[in-house]
Design an enzyme around this catalytic site. Structure first.
Site, PDB file in Angstrom:
ATOM      1  CG  HIS A  36      -6.385   1.021   1.444  1.00 35.88           C
ATOM      2  ND1 HIS A  36      -5.422   1.502   0.576  1.00 35.88           N
ATOM      3  CD2 HIS A  36      -5.693   0.500   2.501  1.00 35.88           C
ATOM      4  CE1 HIS A  36      -4.226   1.290   1.091  1.00 35.88           C
ATOM      5  NE2 HIS A  36      -4.364   0.681   2.248  1.00 35.88           N
ATOM      6  CB  CYS A  79      -0.953  -0.015   1.198  1.00 34.50           C
ATOM      7  SG  CYS A  79      -2.040  -1.456   1.193  1.00 34.50           S
ATOM      8  CG  PHE A 108      -0.046  -6.006   4.207  1.00 36.17           C
ATOM      9  CD1 PHE A 108      -0.609  -5.256   5.228  1.00 36.17           C
ATOM     10  CD2 PHE A 108      -0.864  -6.898   3.526  1.00 36.17           C
ATOM     11  CE1 PHE A 108      -1.948  -5.392   5.570  1.00 36.17           C
ATOM     12  CE2 PHE A 108      -2.201  -7.051   3.849  1.00 36.17           C
ATOM     13  CZ  PHE A 108      -2.746  -6.289   4.876  1.00 36.17           C
ATOM     14  CG  HIS A 165      -1.788   4.441   5.628  1.00 33.87           C
ATOM     15  ND1 HIS A 165      -1.713   4.298   4.260  1.00 33.87           N
ATOM     16  CD2 HIS A 165      -1.928   3.190   6.132  1.00 33.87           C
ATOM     17  CE1 HIS A 165      -1.794   3.011   3.953  1.00 33.87           C
ATOM     18  NE2 HIS A 165      -1.927   2.315   5.065  1.00 33.87           N
ATOM     19  CE  LYS A 182      -5.438   4.384   2.409  1.00 28.88           C
ATOM     20  NZ  LYS A 182      -4.452   5.441   2.704  1.00 28.88           N
ATOM     21  CD  GLU A 227      -1.582   7.789   9.585  1.00 25.49           C
ATOM     22  OE1 GLU A 227      -1.109   8.553   8.733  1.00 25.49           O
ATOM     23  OE2 GLU A 227      -2.568   7.049   9.365  1.00 25.49           O
TER      24      GLU A 227
END
Length: 413
Positions: free
Chosen positions: A340, A163, A399, A303, A335, A314
């Protein structure tokens, strides 16, 4: 002294719309692009909603031959590149094409085509597997096809970092120009994996929202009732240029890119570090690269995935890096509207960040109804906010614990 790099062109395809102006209008109004999955029958899956790109016509951007042989994620990349190059008015000719390159990112690549031909192989045998199967699915075919489209013979590569892929692609392009290896870069990313296999994989991980009866309210970053992210598709491209190259040709400059940070959580293959250490290191690296103080940042495009662990992690990282100033920074997760886009998320959020500087309007975090005590910063809830924004930090985490932070700044000669 490093060469200065500016942004001169934008193009995008998202669940909200096709095109930059249409996307900006949608996020400014807090619209959601999330709905029921229509690409296949998802009734047997726990999650039945996604951010599908609607009304996209490949024939508007590709030849019929290319459209047939290339996976849809490449279609989105080419479409975005066409829009961005046109927007920038960059002319790529035999005289300058060795100084124009392309870097894009994608987390997974041509999964829908893989699934299609795997079924054909099992049901009808190897003769039904197209000779275009492999070149039509590999991730580096996106920048490869863009280079073919425009004759760009400069640096060309592909980033595959989940991502964070398209954010890393932009950061790498920034550094390519800074060190003098190119004058302009076509950069961004793309993803198109709303497929049965991807949906099955993500639902088995219990990472997706199952708010199927309220798709437009399902993506709710930093809200205590969040229950997972929404898988989406699309992509975007930005044109980065060395400052004097842009000025010499009279380009319209959206903003300046000034910082790029990278780090690793070195913690877990999917979960973020609960203390946000990797994300903190990444933001600190971007600030150092930009030569900015924490107090110089006016807005963070987070994010903000709408998962329990990410949003808390975050938030902790932002507090760690910015201290008391964290409570004065406007933070939002677009998002909440787009879902996403996985490998395409970083570039889409970079474009929104650049337009925030350009237009003096901060996009909201929609569906923010029930504050999470562990997420106690200013997330620009539900409505866009007019504000003077000089510097923006955009976060993308993937990831494997891979992190990217980009900093864009108001352009001043």
């Amino acid at each position: 002294m490093a060469r200065r790099v500016v942004i001169t062109g934008l193009g995008m395809v998202t669940p909200l719309s096709i095109g930059v102006e249409e996307n900006w209008e949608a996020v400014s109004k807090g619209k959601s692009g999330i709905g029921p999955i229509t690409k296949f029958d998802a009734s047997s899956f726990p999650c039945q909603i996604a951010g599908e790109v609607r009304d996209f016509r490949s024939e508007d951007f590709l030849s019929a031959k290319d459209a047939k042989h290339l996976d849809i994620f490449i279609h989105y990349a080419i479409a975005s590149a066409r829009m961005a190059v046109e927007d920038s008015r960059l002319k790529i000719t035999p005289k300058n094409n060795q100084r124009v390159g392309c870097v894009t990112g994608s987390g997974i690549g041509g999964l829908s085509t893989i699934e299609f031909y795997h079924k054909a192989l099992l049901e009808k045998g190897p003769r039904r597997v197209s000779p275009f199967f492999i070149p039509g699915i590999i991730t580096n075919m996106a920048p490869g096809q863009i280079a073919i489209e425009f004759g760009a013979r400069g640096p060309n590569t592909c980033v595959v970092t989940a991502c964070a892929a398209s954010a890393h692609a932009i950061g790498d392009s920034f550094k390519i120009i800074q060190r003098g290896a190119a004058e302009a870069m076509i950069s961004g990313g793309t993803e198109a994996v709303i497929t049965p296999l991807a949906l099955g994989g993500f639902t088995s991980m219990k990472s997706l929202s199952t708010r199927n009866d309220e798709p437009e309210r399902a993506s709710r970053p930093f809200d205590i009732e969040r229950d997972g992210f929404i898988m989406s598709e699309g992509g975007g491209i930005i044109i980065l240029e060395e400052l004097n190259h842009a000025l010499d040709r009279g380009a319209d400059i959206y903003a300046e890119m000034v910082g790029y940070g990278m780090s690793s959580d070195a913690y877990h293959f999917t979960a973020p570090d609960p203390d946000g250490i990797g994300a903190s290191l990444c933001m600190e690296a971007a600030l150092k690269d930009a030569g900015l103080n924490p107090t110089d940042i006016d807005y963070i495009n987070a994010h903000g995935t709408s998962t329990k662990l990410n949003d808390i992690s975050e938030t902790k990282a932002i507090k760690s890096v910015f201290g008391d100033h964290a409570y004065k920074i406007a933070i939002s997760s677009t998002k909440s509207m787009t879902g996403h886009l996985l490998g395409g998320a970083g570039v889409v959020e970079s474009i929104y960040s650049i337009l925030t500087i350009r237009n003096g309007l901060i996009p909201p975090t929609i569906n923010y109804e029930f504050p999470d005590p562990e997420c106690d910063l200013d997330y620009v809830p539900n409505e866009a906010r007019m504000a003077k924004v000089r510097s923006v930090l955009s976060n993308s985490f993937g990831f494997g614990g891979t992190n990217s932070s980009l900093i864009f700044k108001e352009f001043v000669t």
